[in-house]
Design an enzyme around this catalytic site. Sequence first.
Site, PDB file in Angstrom:
ATOM      1  CB  SER A 285      34.274 -16.717 -84.862  1.00 21.48           C
ATOM      2  OG  SER A 285      34.716 -16.256 -85.887  1.00 21.48           O
TER       3      SER A 285
ATOM      4  CE1 TYR B 187      31.115 -12.691 -85.821  1.00 24.72           C
ATOM      5  CE2 TYR B 187      33.301 -13.860 -86.359  1.00 24.72           C
ATOM      6  CZ  TYR B 187      32.533 -13.136 -86.173  1.00 24.72           C
ATOM      7  OH  TYR B 187      31.489 -15.092 -86.586  1.00 24.72           O
TER       8      TYR B 187
END
Length: 286
Positions: A167, A180
């Site tokens: 990400s 995350y």
Amino acid sequence: MQDARADTSAFLRGLFGLEGQVAVVTGGTGVLGGAMARGLARAGAKVGILGRREEKAEGVATAIQEAGGEAMPLPADVLRKEQLQAARDALLGRWGRVDILVNAAGGNVPAATLAPGASFWELPEAAFREVFDLNLLGTVLPSQVFGQAMAENGAQDSSGSIVNISSATAARAVSRVVGYSAAKAAVENFTQWLGVQLAREHGDRLRVNAIAPGWFIAEQNRAVMLDPDGSPSARGRTVLAHSPTGRFGEPDELVGTVIWLCGPGARFVNGAVIPVDGGFGAWTGV
């Protein structure tokens, strides 16, 4: 002219064609995983759609078949090794080999995201563990199960490829998404470690790379990034203000990169993290 076109077509197939390859996409029932699964099928691969919800996996596989590709549903939880092993055995029973693994399963856990104005001291330990398991362990376990099959049963006459999904939040601090971001940073480190380990064991026959998507709208973030009318939310507007393209990515814009990483043209690419973020990671916002 016709011969030149044929030569060009053959040249491109030699770099990017996946005919005869067998791929598994974990999280293949999601927005981004589904787009990559369909793209791999269009490039010629047979694709196993792995996801927890059997009916959704069947739906994605059916759509690929109706478009002229080959696909099969593989219902399994990426955190249950015995389910992954059963899915692997079903895949090998049908197609006899595994050449490609795309670890697209993952996502955020709302409780591991700090609410506006909340303190880090309030972050729940259980939520942090959950998001780490989902993204990191949910990448490690399929890599063990399907990677072993690549080494033993597939990729004998080609270069096997594992593609993990990181990400844009792994490399740059993004407010609130502490769990995350940390989990995806761990995925990047694991990508590099496993790429080196497998290269030392198998040469260029097994490679491991990652894609780091920027800001795409998927199931996990739709309610945060968009208002009910589909326009960008306050959070979405902040993201777009720091994105040089000024827009969110489209799921199909990941397909070219995953096909390249899985194909012969990337045979010397290993341990790399490829950003697909519209320049988000390159821009300071100034």
